[in-house]
Write a protein that holds these residues in place. Structure first.
Motif: not given
Length: 511
Positions: A56-62, A94-105, A257-259
């Motif tokens: 929960x704290x991890x989700x709250x930080x992101x 598209x920015x959301x999808x790009x952020x999700x791809x980056x977050x997976x990495x 930004x922040x993911x």
């Protein structure tokens, strides 16, 4: 940094003999006192960063970082560049999808290299000392303190706005003082009361989501009432200029930004192999859905011209449609800015701490408070830089100069996934993404880095210049080990004085 042995002036504290790899530190002479209640977990009294963060704290930080004040204040940047409603919504998706791809990495990087520091740690592990130092240089001198200053000023403006009538402007000095007090107060909380801070973040996270859900629901009701004229010709006047499209992507990505900020605190996350990727998988789809729906709501209620004319879109939205309840929006924006600033102070200090631990910043910044088990010197140092930025008139210009450089370093971090696949095929990877994921992210980021060179060459050039200025500091502060004795003695004396001031010690490694 090498140093000469110093003598402790008291019998109660012993200064550990420094070596070339370890800076001097203060530790209790005999038995360590147990951690005070609420400051750290009681199962260990070692001077280390405690694992106090769960899922929960991890989700709250992101979410606390991503849902700063941006989505409430200025989502007009995308619309200004693409010039049409439909294209702006596609950019948000598209920015959301790009952020999700980056977050997976970053999920793969964070579990394969379970160290705090985020991008800095991954660049250091993959490409060595100099690139990591230059990222740290940009982050500590520009990215972090300017962002803290802007968040503090945003919070201050919404706190003080009710006390000034519309014709009167809030005095600049008043904004700076309130912002400074806010930054110092949150630094204090993050220094001594981590559990209080994380619980506060959980509450603020749900408050932010509630505010955005309110905007979405009101916008949907408005559309169901037949107010859909703003969507009748969604792609009319859409720009096709690649330069403007890349700038629009930057505006959208800035709001996402922040993911990657939870990766700054990997060492403080309980069961990081499970909770780090889970927090990312929960947060990013939620953010993307909320952002797209919130922008649809804004565009349903406000015309494109009204959006472009507004300096705080959520407030303009509330004034137009919420009537007597319009006061809710300024309150929500203030709370969001406050929560985002708290998370940013907490996470960025860990990057400073890890950089100092690797010898890239003064040794004292790698020390931990023996009472609260937090990187107290790093928190105070970042607080000082943030206060300095409050009085810099061109703080927004500095962020403009550095945004493209920051994107380059993020691309470099993600490219480490590909680099490690080639150079360390047997590396333990609890999470392993398909190769096309980092490849796509790197290609898109390369496009976003290269195209603005001809759109905004001056801004790109200034960003590169700020980065290159760090090279002499790297060779003087990091590479040059055999400094004159008087220089080394001065460094040792300052370190020792700060140790006594902060009651801090070098991190104790697990045996």
């Amino acid at each position: 940094m090498p140093s000469n042995e110093l003598q402790s002036p008291t019998s109660e504290m012993v200064l550990l003999t420094p070596s070339s790899d370890n800076p001097p530190s203060i530790a209790p002479a005999a038995t360590k006192q147990p951690p005070r209640e609420g400051s750290a977990e009681s199962d260990s009294s070692r001077v280390v960063m405690k694992k106090q963060l769960g899922l929960l704290e991890g989700v709250a930080i992101i979410l606390g970082i991503i849902f700063g004040s941006g989505i409430f204040v200025s989502p007009k940047g995308v619309l200004r560049e693409v010039e049409s409603v439909g294209a702006s919504l596609i950019i948000w998706v598209l920015c959301g999808l790009l952020s999700m791809i980056g977050a997976l990495c970053y999920a793969e990087l964070g579990t394969a290299i379970p160290k705090s520091g985020g991008d800095y740690a991954y660049i250091y592990e993959a490409y060595g000392s100099l690139p990591a130092f230059l990222f740290l240089w940009d982050a500590m001198m520009i990215f972090v303190p300017t962002t803290n200053a802007i968040m503090g000023l945003t919070f201050a403006s919404y706190v003080m706005e009710p006390f000034f009538d519309s014709p009167c402007q809030i005095p600049k000095i008043a904004l700076q003082l309130v912002a400074a007090v806010t930054i110092c107060s949150l630094t204090y909380l993050n220094s001594y009361y981590m559990k209080v801070t994380t619980k506060m973040q959980n509450i603020i996270m749900f408050t932010k989501i509630a505010a955005l859900v309110l905007i979405i629901v009101v916008g949907l009701v408005w559309m169901l009432m037949g107010n859909v004229e703003n969507f009748e010709k969604p792609f009319e006047n859409t720009t096709t200029d690649p330069g403007k499209l890349s700038v629009a992507f930057y505006s959208g990505i800035f709001s996402y930004a922040g993911w990657n900020y939870l990766n700054f605190m990997t060492e403080e996350l309980r069961d990081p192999y499970r909770n780090l990727p889970r927090a990312i998988y929960i947060s990013l789809p939620l953010v993307t859905g909320i952002y797209v729906l919130a922008n649809m709501a804004y565009l349903a209620v406000l015309s494109p011209s009204e959006m472009l004319a507004s300096n705080a879109i959520a407030v303009t939205f509330g004034d137009k449609i919420l009537g007597i309840f319009s006061f809710i929006m300024p309150v929500m924006v203030g709370i969001s800015a406050f929560g985002g600033l708290s998370v940013h102070i907490m996470t960025s200090s860990r990057m400073c701490f890890v950089g100092a631990r690797n010898g890239h910043m003064p040794a004292i910044l790698s020390h931990i408070s023996v009472k609260s088990y937090t990187p107290l010197p790093a928190l105070v140092f970042m607080c000082f830089l943030s206060i300095v930025m409050l009085v810099v008139s061109d703080v927004y210009v500095l962020i403009t100069y550095s945004s493209i450089v920051e994107s380059f370093f993020i691309m470099l971090s993600v490219s480490a996934v590909l680099y490690f696949r080639y150079t360390r095929p047997c590396m333990e990877r609890p999470i392993k993404v398909s190769l096309w994921i980092p490849a796509v992210f790197v290609v898109v980021c390369a496009f976003l880095v290269v195209v603005p060179i001809y759109v905004k060459p001056y801004e790109v050039g200034m960003g590169v210049l700020i980065t290159l200025i760090g090279i002499p500091f790297y060779y003087v502060g990091v590479v040059w080990q055999n400094k004159p004795k008087w220089v080394q003695h001065t460094i040792d004396s300052l370190t020792y004085t700060c140790q006594k001031l902060f009651l801090s010690a070098r991190e104790e490694k697990q045996d």
